[in-house]
Design a protein around this motif. Structure first.
Motif, PDB file in Angstrom:
ATOM      1  N   MET A  72      18.741  -2.764 -18.085  1.00  0.00           N
ATOM      2  CA  MET A  72      18.511  -2.469 -19.498  1.00  0.00           C
ATOM      3  C   MET A  72      19.627  -1.516 -19.942  1.00  0.00           C
ATOM      4  SD  MET A  72      16.614  -2.821 -22.268  1.00  0.00           S
ATOM      5  CE  MET A  72      15.027  -3.452 -21.763  1.00  0.00           C
ATOM      6  N   VAL A  73      20.546  -2.047 -20.760  1.00  0.00           N
ATOM      7  CA  VAL A  73      21.706  -1.287 -21.229  1.00  0.00           C
ATOM      8  C   VAL A  73      21.665  -1.244 -22.753  1.00  0.00           C
ATOM      9  CG1 VAL A  73      24.235  -1.183 -21.262  1.00  0.00           C
ATOM     10  CG2 VAL A  73      23.054  -2.042 -19.225  1.00  0.00           C
ATOM     11  N   ASN A  74      21.600  -0.050 -23.309  1.00  0.00           N
ATOM     12  CA  ASN A  74      21.536   0.127 -24.764  1.00  0.00           C
ATOM     13  C   ASN A  74      20.424  -0.709 -25.401  1.00  0.00           C
ATOM     14  OD1 ASN A  74      23.736   1.946 -24.801  1.00  0.00           O
ATOM     15  ND2 ASN A  74      25.170   0.224 -24.801  1.00  0.00           N
ATOM     16  N   GLY A  75      19.278  -0.782 -24.735  1.00  0.00           N
ATOM     17  CA  GLY A  75      18.117  -1.470 -25.295  1.00  0.00           C
ATOM     18  C   GLY A  75      18.093  -2.971 -25.096  1.00  0.00           C
ATOM     19  N   SER A  76      19.082  -3.545 -24.387  1.00  0.00           N
ATOM     20  CA  SER A  76      19.119  -4.990 -24.151  1.00  0.00           C
ATOM     21  C   SER A  76      19.267  -5.282 -22.659  1.00  0.00           C
ATOM     22  CB  SER A  76      20.303  -5.622 -24.886  1.00  0.00           C
ATOM     23  OG  SER A  76      20.164  -5.459 -26.270  1.00  0.00           O
ATOM     24  N   TRP A  77      18.639  -6.378 -22.226  1.00  0.00           N
ATOM     25  CA  TRP A  77      18.782  -6.791 -20.832  1.00  0.00           C
ATOM     26  C   TRP A  77      20.142  -7.420 -20.602  1.00  0.00           C
ATOM     27  CZ3 TRP A  77      15.861  -4.761 -17.412  1.00  0.00           C
ATOM     28  CH2 TRP A  77      14.532  -4.460 -17.682  1.00  0.00           C
ATOM     29  N   LYS A  78      20.794  -7.016 -19.530  1.00  0.00           N
ATOM     30  CA  LYS A  78      22.102  -7.550 -19.136  1.00  0.00           C
ATOM     31  C   LYS A  78      21.997  -8.041 -17.690  1.00  0.00           C
ATOM     32  CE  LYS A  78      26.898  -6.162 -18.444  1.00  0.00           C
ATOM     33  NZ  LYS A  78      27.877  -5.082 -18.523  1.00  0.00           N
ATOM     34  N   ARG A  79      22.337  -9.316 -17.457  1.00  0.00           N
ATOM     35  CA  ARG A  79      22.328  -9.856 -16.096  1.00  0.00           C
ATOM     36  C   ARG A  79      23.516  -9.248 -15.355  1.00  0.00           C
ATOM     37  NH1 ARG A  79      21.515 -16.013 -14.261  1.00  0.00           N
ATOM     38  NH2 ARG A  79      19.974 -15.757 -15.907  1.00  0.00           N
ATOM     39  N   VAL A  80      23.243  -8.590 -14.205  1.00  0.00           N
ATOM     40  CA  VAL A  80      24.325  -7.904 -13.487  1.00  0.00           C
ATOM     41  C   VAL A  80      24.613  -8.498 -12.118  1.00  0.00           C
ATOM     42  CG1 VAL A  80      24.090  -5.725 -14.746  1.00  0.00           C
ATOM     43  CG2 VAL A  80      22.740  -6.097 -12.663  1.00  0.00           C
ATOM     44  N   ALA A  81      23.653  -9.193 -11.507  1.00  0.00           N
ATOM     45  CA  ALA A  81      23.875  -9.782 -10.187  1.00  0.00           C
ATOM     46  C   ALA A  81      22.853 -10.881  -9.945  1.00  0.00           C
ATOM     47  CB  ALA A  81      23.761  -8.718  -9.106  1.00  0.00           C
ATOM     48  N   GLU A  82      23.194 -11.797  -9.041  1.00  0.00           N
ATOM     49  CA  GLU A  82      22.266 -12.861  -8.695  1.00  0.00           C
ATOM     50  C   GLU A  82      22.606 -13.455  -7.340  1.00  0.00           C
ATOM     51  OE1 GLU A  82      23.450 -16.661 -11.131  1.00  0.00           O
ATOM     52  OE2 GLU A  82      23.629 -14.889 -12.418  1.00  0.00           O
ATOM     53  N   MET A  83      21.600 -14.033  -6.694  1.00  0.00           N
ATOM     54  CA  MET A  83      21.762 -14.778  -5.444  1.00  0.00           C
ATOM     55  C   MET A  83      20.926 -16.042  -5.567  1.00  0.00           C
ATOM     56  SD  MET A  83      21.504 -12.085  -2.317  1.00  0.00           S
ATOM     57  CE  MET A  83      22.487 -10.601  -2.277  1.00  0.00           C
ATOM     58  N   HIS A  84      21.464 -17.136  -5.037  1.00  0.00           N
ATOM     59  CA  HIS A  84      20.768 -18.416  -5.119  1.00  0.00           C
ATOM     60  C   HIS A  84      20.677 -19.063  -3.746  1.00  0.00           C
ATOM     61  CE1 HIS A  84      20.851 -18.213  -9.465  1.00  0.00           C
ATOM     62  NE2 HIS A  84      22.112 -17.829  -9.368  1.00  0.00           N
ATOM     63  N   ASN A  85      19.641 -19.876  -3.556  1.00  0.00           N
ATOM     64  CA  ASN A  85      19.409 -20.583  -2.300  1.00  0.00           C
ATOM     65  C   ASN A  85      19.507 -19.635  -1.107  1.00  0.00           C
ATOM     66  OD1 ASN A  85      19.127 -23.144  -3.605  1.00  0.00           O
ATOM     67  ND2 ASN A  85      21.351 -23.112  -3.873  1.00  0.00           N
ATOM     68  N   ILE A  86      18.778 -18.544  -1.177  1.00  0.00           N
ATOM     69  CA  ILE A  86      18.849 -17.491  -0.174  1.00  0.00           C
ATOM     70  C   ILE A  86      18.260 -17.982   1.148  1.00  0.00           C
ATOM     71  CG2 ILE A  86      18.159 -15.128   0.387  1.00  0.00           C
ATOM     72  CD1 ILE A  86      17.865 -14.724  -2.712  1.00  0.00           C
ATOM     73  N   ASP A  87      19.016 -17.769   2.221  1.00  0.00           N
ATOM     74  CA  ASP A  87      18.579 -18.108   3.573  1.00  0.00           C
ATOM     75  C   ASP A  87      18.114 -16.825   4.250  1.00  0.00           C
ATOM     76  OD1 ASP A  87      18.179 -18.983   6.143  1.00  0.00           O
ATOM     77  OD2 ASP A  87      20.277 -19.482   6.527  1.00  0.00           O
ATOM     78  N   TYR A  88      16.843 -16.740   4.579  1.00  0.00           N
ATOM     79  CA  TYR A  88      16.257 -15.528   5.151  1.00  0.00           C
ATOM     80  C   TYR A  88      16.152 -15.570   6.671  1.00  0.00           C
ATOM     81  CZ  TYR A  88      14.817 -14.564   0.365  1.00  0.00           C
ATOM     82  OH  TYR A  88      14.810 -14.320  -0.978  1.00  0.00           O
ATOM     83  N   THR A  89      16.858 -16.472   7.310  1.00  0.00           N
ATOM     84  CA  THR A  89      16.722 -16.675   8.746  1.00  0.00           C
ATOM     85  C   THR A  89      16.795 -15.370   9.538  1.00  0.00           C
ATOM     86  OG1 THR A  89      17.657 -18.875   8.507  1.00  0.00           O
ATOM     87  CG2 THR A  89      17.597 -17.948  10.732  1.00  0.00           C
ATOM     88  N   SER A  90      17.809 -14.557   9.325  1.00  0.00           N
ATOM     89  CA  SER A  90      17.944 -13.306  10.091  1.00  0.00           C
ATOM     90  C   SER A  90      18.206 -12.123   9.162  1.00  0.00           C
ATOM     91  CB  SER A  90      19.071 -13.443  11.114  1.00  0.00           C
ATOM     92  OG  SER A  90      20.286 -13.718  10.449  1.00  0.00           O
ATOM     93  N   VAL A  91      17.598 -12.149   7.983  1.00  0.00           N
ATOM     94  CA  VAL A  91      17.853 -11.131   6.975  1.00  0.00           C
ATOM     95  C   VAL A  91      16.652 -10.203   6.853  1.00  0.00           C
ATOM     96  CG1 VAL A  91      18.281 -10.789   4.509  1.00  0.00           C
ATOM     97  CG2 VAL A  91      19.374 -12.674   5.696  1.00  0.00           C
ATOM     98  N   THR A  92      16.897  -8.881   6.865  1.00  0.00           N
ATOM     99  CA  THR A  92      15.827  -7.911   6.638  1.00  0.00           C
ATOM    100  C   THR A  92      16.021  -7.163   5.327  1.00  0.00           C
ATOM    101  OG1 THR A  92      16.982  -6.218   7.898  1.00  0.00           O
ATOM    102  CG2 THR A  92      15.377  -7.565   9.093  1.00  0.00           C
ATOM    103  N   SER A  93      17.195  -7.309   4.711  1.00  0.00           N
ATOM    104  CA  SER A  93      17.438  -6.679   3.413  1.00  0.00           C
ATOM    105  C   SER A  93      18.498  -7.476   2.659  1.00  0.00           C
ATOM    106  CB  SER A  93      17.894  -5.224   3.577  1.00  0.00           C
ATOM    107  OG  SER A  93      19.149  -5.172   4.219  1.00  0.00           O
ATOM    108  N   LEU A  94      18.487  -7.313   1.349  1.00  0.00           N
ATOM    109  CA  LEU A  94      19.499  -7.928   0.484  1.00  0.00           C
ATOM    110  C   LEU A  94      20.129  -6.815  -0.344  1.00  0.00           C
ATOM    111  CD1 LEU A  94      17.495 -10.989  -0.920  1.00  0.00           C
ATOM    112  CD2 LEU A  94      19.250 -11.040   0.858  1.00  0.00           C
ATOM    113  N   THR A  95      21.442  -6.848  -0.490  1.00  0.00           N
ATOM    114  CA  THR A  95      22.146  -5.870  -1.309  1.00  0.00           C
ATOM    115  C   THR A  95      22.852  -6.594  -2.442  1.00  0.00           C
ATOM    116  OG1 THR A  95      22.480  -4.409   0.577  1.00  0.00           O
ATOM    117  CG2 THR A  95      23.911  -4.063  -1.325  1.00  0.00           C
ATOM    118  N   PHE A  96      22.562  -6.183  -3.662  1.00  0.00           N
ATOM    119  CA  PHE A  96      23.205  -6.718  -4.856  1.00  0.00           C
ATOM    120  C   PHE A  96      24.203  -5.666  -5.347  1.00  0.00           C
ATOM    121  CE2 PHE A  96      19.110  -8.727  -4.588  1.00  0.00           C
ATOM    122  CZ  PHE A  96      19.311 -10.032  -5.013  1.00  0.00           C
ATOM    123  N   ASN A  97      25.495  -5.966  -5.271  1.00  0.00           N
ATOM    124  CA  ASN A  97      26.539  -5.078  -5.797  1.00  0.00           C
ATOM    125  C   ASN A  97      27.038  -5.657  -7.114  1.00  0.00           C
ATOM    126  OD1 ASN A  97      26.783  -3.176  -3.560  1.00  0.00           O
ATOM    127  ND2 ASN A  97      27.489  -4.944  -2.408  1.00  0.00           N
TER     128      ASN A  97
END
Length: 183
Positions: free
Chosen positions: A124-149
């Motif tokens: 939420m930037v200046n009262g409006s939603w702004k898309r800042v990061a995304e991940m698609h078709n996430i494979d969770y095989t050996s993942v314990t955390s996700l980091t969005f930069n």
């Protein structure tokens, strides 16, 4: 000297048998001096969390407030919300405007089949939603955390929105912790 301390901090983080991964470490102590590994503290801890949850039992037994308490223990005791029309969302309102460029999600290892296929982070930037990061078709095989930069933004709220369109039998979305930083 600083480079040597940085290397020491990384070695210390990886050699600690009590640390599942180095993503949860905020500071390292070297020769009695605390060295921050992030430019900011975790802003989510002092924020207020809400969700799209409509399930009263989940609200009572697995409240989303657990997601910003600073604990990253991988257990079944975490925050759970249900999908509504294949969407679920968590929102963290900060105590004022914060400069952020990173969101970390710590995942439950229970019911991994119910984790979302796609995730999007909004600010939420200046009262409006702004898309800042995304991940698609996430494979969770050996993942314990996700980091969005993402590029830094001055935000009052962060939203993590999940979709589970390819696994419509899943009725909920379970996380252990959500963290936000300026790194």
């Amino acid at each position: 000297f600083y480079a040597a301390m940085q290397v020491y901090a990384e070695i210390e983080a990886y050699n600690d048998p009590n640390v599942i991964s180095n993503t949860g470490i905020e500071n390292v102590v070297v020769a009695g001096t605390e060295i921050p590994l992030y430019k900011s503290k975790n802003y989510a801890v002092s924020g207020t969390i809400t969700s799209t949850n409509t399930n009263a039992s989940l609200n009572t037994n697995y409240p989303v407030s657990k997601l910003i308490n600073g604990s990253k223990a991988i257990t079944s005791d975490c925050g759970i919300i249900n999908y509504v029309n294949n969407f679920a969302a968590y929102e963290i309102a900060f105590d004022g405007v914060k400069t952020v460029n990173q969101v970390k999600l710590f995942l439950s290892q229970y019911e991994k089949e119910k984790l979302p296929v796609d995730m999007v982070v909004y600010a939420m930037v200046n009262g409006s939603w702004k898309r800042v990061a995304e991940m698609h078709n996430i494979d969770y095989t050996s993942v314990t955390s996700l980091t969005f930069n993402f590029a830094q933004v001055d935000a009052t709220t962060i939203k993590v929105r999940a979709t589970n369109t390819t696994n419509t039998s899943s009725e909920n979305f379970r996380l252990v912790e959500i963290e936000t930083y300026f790194d």
